[in-house]
Design a protein around this motif. Structure first.
Motif, PDB file in Angstrom:
ATOM      1  N   GLU A   6     -28.760  66.611  76.593  1.00 27.36           N
ATOM      2  CA  GLU A   6     -29.591  66.886  77.818  1.00 27.36           C
ATOM      3  C   GLU A   6     -29.501  68.251  78.394  1.00 27.36           C
ATOM      4  OE1 GLU A   6     -29.629  63.652  80.716  1.00 27.36           O
ATOM      5  OE2 GLU A   6     -28.731  62.255  78.904  1.00 27.36           O
ATOM      6  N   ILE A   7     -30.416  68.756  78.850  1.00 28.47           N
ATOM      7  CA  ILE A   7     -30.247  70.130  79.705  1.00 28.47           C
ATOM      8  C   ILE A   7     -30.549  70.020  80.970  1.00 28.47           C
ATOM      9  CG2 ILE A   7     -30.823  72.431  79.705  1.00 28.47           C
ATOM     10  CD1 ILE A   7     -31.778  72.220  76.608  1.00 28.47           C
ATOM     11  N   ILE A   8     -29.601  70.077  82.030  1.00 22.35           N
ATOM     12  CA  ILE A   8     -30.054  69.616  83.184  1.00 22.35           C
ATOM     13  C   ILE A   8     -29.511  71.020  84.401  1.00 22.35           C
ATOM     14  CG2 ILE A   8     -29.995  67.335  83.112  1.00 22.35           C
ATOM     15  CD1 ILE A   8     -27.239  67.469  84.528  1.00 22.35           C
ATOM     16  N   GLU A   9     -30.182  70.920  85.587  1.00 17.32           N
ATOM     17  CA  GLU A   9     -29.774  71.894  86.490  1.00 17.32           C
ATOM     18  C   GLU A   9     -29.209  71.006  87.471  1.00 17.32           C
ATOM     19  OE1 GLU A   9     -32.675  74.594  88.327  1.00 17.32           O
ATOM     20  OE2 GLU A   9     -31.362  75.534  89.543  1.00 17.32           O
ATOM     21  N   ALA A  10     -27.560  71.172  87.762  1.00 24.98           N
ATOM     22  CA  ALA A  10     -27.176  70.474  88.846  1.00 24.98           C
ATOM     23  C   ALA A  10     -25.786  71.202  89.029  1.00 24.98           C
ATOM     24  CB  ALA A  10     -26.907  69.224  88.262  1.00 24.98           C
ATOM     25  N   ASP A  11     -25.247  70.496  89.959  1.00 24.56           N
ATOM     26  CA  ASP A  11     -23.488  70.940  90.063  1.00 24.56           C
ATOM     27  C   ASP A  11     -22.524  70.101  89.403  1.00 24.56           C
ATOM     28  OD1 ASP A  11     -20.909  70.970  91.380  1.00 24.56           O
ATOM     29  OD2 ASP A  11     -21.709  70.955  93.520  1.00 24.56           O
ATOM     30  N   ILE A  12     -22.084  70.668  88.454  1.00 23.72           N
ATOM     31  CA  ILE A  12     -21.156  69.719  87.385  1.00 23.72           C
ATOM     32  C   ILE A  12     -20.228  68.928  88.179  1.00 23.72           C
ATOM     33  CG2 ILE A  12     -19.471  71.658  87.223  1.00 23.72           C
ATOM     34  CD1 ILE A  12     -19.765  70.962  84.092  1.00 23.72           C
ATOM     35  N   THR A  13     -19.630  69.344  89.302  1.00 27.98           N
ATOM     36  CA  THR A  13     -18.748  68.582  90.033  1.00 27.98           C
ATOM     37  C   THR A  13     -19.174  67.117  90.665  1.00 27.98           C
ATOM     38  OG1 THR A  13     -19.019  69.616  92.136  1.00 27.98           O
ATOM     39  CG2 THR A  13     -17.391  70.556  90.419  1.00 27.98           C
ATOM     40  N   THR A  14     -20.389  66.947  90.562  1.00 27.17           N
ATOM     41  CA  THR A  14     -21.199  65.731  91.093  1.00 27.17           C
ATOM     42  C   THR A  14     -21.619  64.681  90.082  1.00 27.17           C
ATOM     43  OG1 THR A  14     -23.451  66.782  91.150  1.00 27.17           O
ATOM     44  CG2 THR A  14     -21.836  67.110  93.309  1.00 27.17           C
ATOM     45  N   LEU A  15     -21.448  65.094  88.498  1.00 33.25           N
ATOM     46  CA  LEU A  15     -21.996  64.367  87.571  1.00 33.25           C
ATOM     47  C   LEU A  15     -21.382  63.251  87.427  1.00 33.25           C
ATOM     48  CD1 LEU A  15     -23.263  67.134  85.191  1.00 33.25           C
ATOM     49  CD2 LEU A  15     -24.401  65.896  87.015  1.00 33.25           C
ATOM     50  N   GLN A  16     -21.940  62.077  87.130  1.00 33.22           N
ATOM     51  CA  GLN A  16     -21.341  60.678  86.781  1.00 33.22           C
ATOM     52  C   GLN A  16     -21.229  60.805  85.442  1.00 33.22           C
ATOM     53  OE1 GLN A  16     -20.395  58.286  89.068  1.00 33.22           O
ATOM     54  NE2 GLN A  16     -21.052  59.500  90.941  1.00 33.22           N
ATOM     55  N   VAL A  17     -20.218  61.396  84.856  1.00 27.88           N
ATOM     56  CA  VAL A  17     -19.947  61.375  83.467  1.00 27.88           C
ATOM     57  C   VAL A  17     -18.303  61.075  83.213  1.00 27.88           C
ATOM     58  CG1 VAL A  17     -21.800  63.148  82.661  1.00 27.88           C
ATOM     59  CG2 VAL A  17     -19.829  63.815  83.317  1.00 27.88           C
ATOM     60  N   VAL A 154     -24.354  63.909  75.814  1.00 22.56           N
ATOM     61  CA  VAL A 154     -23.771  65.360  76.089  1.00 22.56           C
ATOM     62  C   VAL A 154     -25.163  65.950  76.988  1.00 22.56           C
ATOM     63  CG1 VAL A 154     -23.321  67.522  75.077  1.00 22.56           C
ATOM     64  CG2 VAL A 154     -22.768  65.482  73.710  1.00 22.56           C
ATOM     65  N   LEU A 155     -24.387  66.407  78.190  1.00 21.08           N
ATOM     66  CA  LEU A 155     -25.044  67.351  79.112  1.00 21.08           C
ATOM     67  C   LEU A 155     -24.805  68.801  79.036  1.00 21.08           C
ATOM     68  CD1 LEU A 155     -24.685  64.325  80.474  1.00 21.08           C
ATOM     69  CD2 LEU A 155     -25.965  65.321  82.272  1.00 21.08           C
ATOM     70  N   PHE A 156     -25.776  69.670  79.046  1.00 19.34           N
ATOM     71  CA  PHE A 156     -25.452  70.950  79.342  1.00 19.34           C
ATOM     72  C   PHE A 156     -25.915  71.222  80.761  1.00 19.34           C
ATOM     73  CE2 PHE A 156     -26.138  70.965  74.599  1.00 19.34           C
ATOM     74  CZ  PHE A 156     -24.774  71.910  74.357  1.00 19.34           C
ATOM     75  N   CYS A 157     -25.035  71.397  81.683  1.00 14.98           N
ATOM     76  CA  CYS A 157     -25.346  71.584  82.946  1.00 14.98           C
ATOM     77  C   CYS A 157     -25.435  72.945  83.458  1.00 14.98           C
ATOM     78  CB  CYS A 157     -24.164  70.786  83.843  1.00 14.98           C
ATOM     79  SG  CYS A 157     -24.430  70.934  85.558  1.00 14.98           S
ATOM     80  N   CYS A 158     -26.525  73.321  83.989  1.00 14.59           N
ATOM     81  CA  CYS A 158     -26.746  74.911  84.125  1.00 14.59           C
ATOM     82  C   CYS A 158     -26.654  74.902  85.584  1.00 14.59           C
ATOM     83  CB  CYS A 158     -28.042  75.111  83.694  1.00 14.59           C
ATOM     84  SG  CYS A 158     -28.142  74.684  81.919  1.00 14.59           S
ATOM     85  N   PHE A 159     -26.063  76.111  86.012  1.00 14.20           N
ATOM     86  CA  PHE A 159     -26.088  76.730  87.439  1.00 14.20           C
ATOM     87  C   PHE A 159     -27.400  77.632  87.464  1.00 14.20           C
ATOM     88  CE2 PHE A 159     -24.617  79.287  90.949  1.00 14.20           C
ATOM     89  CZ  PHE A 159     -24.496  78.317  91.797  1.00 14.20           C
ATOM     90  N   GLY A 160     -28.606  77.241  88.056  1.00  9.76           N
ATOM     91  CA  GLY A 160     -29.557  78.199  88.280  1.00  9.76           C
ATOM     92  C   GLY A 160     -30.680  77.996  86.967  1.00  9.76           C
ATOM     93  N   SER A 161     -31.929  78.234  87.359  1.00  7.79           N
ATOM     94  CA  SER A 161     -32.885  78.025  86.375  1.00  7.79           C
ATOM     95  C   SER A 161     -33.008  78.885  85.407  1.00  7.79           C
ATOM     96  CB  SER A 161     -34.498  78.208  87.319  1.00  7.79           C
ATOM     97  OG  SER A 161     -34.511  79.443  87.976  1.00  7.79           O
ATOM     98  N   ALA A 162     -32.476  80.131  85.539  1.00 11.87           N
ATOM     99  CA  ALA A 162     -32.524  81.068  84.542  1.00 11.87           C
ATOM    100  C   ALA A 162     -31.540  80.756  83.313  1.00 11.87           C
ATOM    101  CB  ALA A 162     -31.891  82.418  84.836  1.00 11.87           C
ATOM    102  N   MET A 163     -30.655  79.903  83.419  1.00 10.23           N
ATOM    103  CA  MET A 163     -29.651  79.249  82.500  1.00 10.23           C
ATOM    104  C   MET A 163     -30.478  77.962  81.944  1.00 10.23           C
ATOM    105  SD  MET A 163     -27.003  79.817  80.717  1.00 10.23           S
ATOM    106  CE  MET A 163     -26.274  81.136  81.531  1.00 10.23           C
ATOM    107  N   VAL A 164     -31.053  77.338  82.611  1.00 13.67           N
ATOM    108  CA  VAL A 164     -32.052  76.121  82.209  1.00 13.67           C
ATOM    109  C   VAL A 164     -32.910  76.738  81.086  1.00 13.67           C
ATOM    110  CG1 VAL A 164     -33.498  74.334  82.702  1.00 13.67           C
ATOM    111  CG2 VAL A 164     -31.541  74.586  84.067  1.00 13.67           C
ATOM    112  N   ALA A 165     -33.813  77.740  81.542  1.00  9.54           N
ATOM    113  CA  ALA A 165     -34.632  78.383  80.483  1.00  9.54           C
ATOM    114  C   ALA A 165     -34.104  78.837  79.334  1.00  9.54           C
ATOM    115  CB  ALA A 165     -35.355  79.437  81.093  1.00  9.54           C
ATOM    116  N   ALA A 166     -32.955  79.372  79.495  1.00 17.98           N
ATOM    117  CA  ALA A 166     -32.125  80.038  78.114  1.00 17.98           C
ATOM    118  C   ALA A 166     -31.848  78.567  77.174  1.00 17.98           C
ATOM    119  CB  ALA A 166     -30.889  80.545  78.542  1.00 17.98           C
ATOM    120  N   TYR A 167     -31.376  77.625  77.765  1.00 14.99           N
ATOM    121  CA  TYR A 167     -31.012  76.477  77.148  1.00 14.99           C
ATOM    122  C   TYR A 167     -32.256  75.783  76.416  1.00 14.99           C
ATOM    123  CZ  TYR A 167     -25.906  75.646  77.625  1.00 14.99           C
ATOM    124  OH  TYR A 167     -24.752  75.941  77.542  1.00 14.99           O
TER     125      TYR A 167
END
Length: 176
Positions: A6-17, A154-167
């Protein structure tokens, strides 16, 4: 086992993984960006655990392209997998191989620890200056190379929409 990527935009420190990956520096003693955020959210126990890891040479607990694991302490994640991505110098200093090594080493630790869910930040794409399009292609390629031994999620956690778009652009040409 069926894995989801998965590709998500979030704060990695808050994820339930079960594990989050820290884009660290070689000292593993905290820094800026995602590294600093993870250290702040995990609390002082993380720094103590990182200091306890042996140095492989002065001030280096984790060489570039390798990974180490610690508990997550105050994070929702049980583990933090620390990896040190390469600084971008234009691509002629083995940066791609080193970045690929980060993903391979982190995934190897996840499999070894029977971790079922893991979240990656965009390793080396912040202050280390790695071009996002190239970095995400490596991230997706290396992760898919681990199928079917990957953790279940497996999550790719992005900080910002530009990185989400790249993924998302990279995933469009790669099956995720």
């Amino acid at each position: 086992m069926s894995s989801s990527i998965e590709i998500i935009e979030a704060d990695i420190t808050t994820l339930q993984v079960e594990a989050i990956v820290n884009a660290a520096n070689e000292t593993l003693l905290g820094g800026g960006g995602v590294d600093g955020a993870i250290h702040r959210a995990a609390g002082p126990g993380l720094l103590v655990a990182c200091r306890a890891l042996p140095q492989v040479r002065p001030n280096v607990r984790c060489p570039t392209g390798e990974a180490r694991i610690t508990p997550g302490f105050d994070l929702p994640a049980k583990y933090v997998i620390h990896t040190v991505g390469p600084v971008w110098y234009g691509g002629g200093r083995g940066e791609a191989d080193l970045l690929a090594g980060c993903y391979r080493a982190a995934l190897a630790l996840a499999v070894e620890q029977s971790i079922r869910s893991i979240a990656f930040p965009a390793i080396s794409c912040g202050i280390f200056g790695y071009p996002a399009e190239q970095a995400v292609a490596i991230a997706l390629h290396e992760t898919q190379a681990w199928l079917p031994t990957l953790p279940e999620r497996v999550l790719f956690c992005c900080f910002g929409s530009a990185m989400v778009a790249a993924y998302c652009r990279a995933a469009g040409s790669t099956s995720t």
